[in-house]
Design a protein around this motif. Sequence first.
Motif, short mmCIF file in Angstrom:
data_model
loop_
_atom_site.label_atom_id
_atom_site.label_comp_id
_atom_site.label_asym_id
_atom_site.label_seq_id
_atom_site.Cartn_x
_atom_site.Cartn_y
_atom_site.Cartn_z
N ASP A 74 0.63 -1.31 -0.42
CA ASP A 74 -0.02 0.42 -0.07
C ASP A 74 1.13 0.98 -0.59
O ASP A 74 0.68 2.13 -0.51
N ILE A 75 2.09 1.30 1.10
CA ILE A 75 3.02 2.17 1.20
C ILE A 75 3.54 2.68 -0.67
O ILE A 75 3.69 4.08 -1.13
N ARG A 77 2.59 1.90 -3.64
CA ARG A 77 1.73 2.19 -4.37
C ARG A 77 1.01 3.89 -4.30
O ARG A 77 1.05 4.29 -5.05
N LYS A 78 1.15 4.38 -3.16
CA LYS A 78 1.29 5.36 -2.99
C LYS A 78 2.27 6.01 -2.99
O LYS A 78 2.18 7.47 -3.71
N GLU A 82 3.23 9.47 -5.73
CA GLU A 82 3.63 10.42 -5.44
C GLU A 82 4.52 11.17 -6.06
O GLU A 82 4.80 12.49 -6.87
N GLU A 238 -4.58 4.44 7.08
CA GLU A 238 -4.21 4.89 5.60
C GLU A 238 -3.35 6.26 5.32
O GLU A 238 -2.83 6.96 4.77
N SER A 239 -4.39 7.25 6.21
CA SER A 239 -3.63 8.62 6.50
C SER A 239 -2.26 8.82 6.69
O SER A 239 -1.86 9.51 6.03
N ARG A 241 0.04 6.31 5.96
CA ARG A 241 0.31 5.55 4.98
C ARG A 241 1.37 6.58 3.95
O ARG A 241 1.82 6.05 3.22
N GLN A 242 0.06 7.16 4.05
CA GLN A 242 0.00 8.70 3.23
C GLN A 242 1.13 9.46 2.98
O GLN A 242 1.82 9.47 2.62
N ALA A 245 4.08 7.71 2.00
CA ALA A 245 4.44 7.86 0.96
C ALA A 245 4.96 9.16 0.88
O ALA A 245 6.41 8.95 0.02
N SER A 246 4.26 10.32 0.97
CA SER A 246 4.85 12.05 0.47
C SER A 246 6.10 11.69 0.82
O SER A 246 7.16 12.51 0.33
#
Length: 264
Positions: A74-75, A77-78, A82, A238-239, A241-242, A245-246
């Motif tokens: 998931d990370i 993919r994000k 990004e 999720e926030s 992990r987002q 990723a950012s």
Amino acid sequence: MRVRIVLASMLVSFIGGCASVETAGGSSSLRSPVALSGAALANPINMVVVDAGHGGHDPGTQHFGLREKNLALDISRKLKAELQNRGLTGVMTRESDQFIPLSGRPGVANRLGADLFVSVHINANKSASVSGAEVYYPRESVVSGSAQWPPGIAAADIGFPSLIIKQVLWDLVLTRSRSQSRRLASTICRSLHSTLGIACRGPKAARFVVLRESWMPAVLVEVGYVSNHDEAQRLSLESYRQAAASAIADGITNYTREQGLQHI
Ligand SMILES: [Zn+2]
């Protein structure tokens, strides 16, 4: 004597080949300062291969009902998204819950001629109190006899193919990219620390297969410890992990900016 001549001519042709690889892969040493200004500011890095750790029958570490392979995917993919947002090309080694052998992961980046390789993992420790991120870069390592020859080299072209010659050639490749890997690990670590407000230990040197078999600057990011209750809770969001990723993407763009500025 003949061995020396063969080796010397091979090294000359190899170093020539290596230089052209670096130019294609992003060295901006030939660019003028004008080319480095404006929208395309110092952006010599284009393709980043994002490697989501584990997958398929290999779940990685598991705690509190969370599986490393799912969090890493998931990370990743994000992170790919990004990177695309920042004008870079992100390519994933796996897009789904599939198993890929360790050597196959840097193999994807090598085949594509990627500029950077970033492997995403989640950590665990016997001590539940350990938390925070870690970012690794390749430690010097002895090349095994079964390792491939470096890019641009065919064993048949070498008069006396031997393990020592193979190791010398790999040293040439990896010494150049290792210092860049260390800088990349450093910028990602700083970004994770400032964005997520967690400790980041790094850059740390390691002999992970996915790092030592990459032909380009490569890092492995352990985003956090799923064995730590608080960090597991954050990783389940999720926030978070987002944000992770950012932060990794910011670390990559900070690295490309620093690399570009070094050439002005
Ligand atoms: Zn892992």
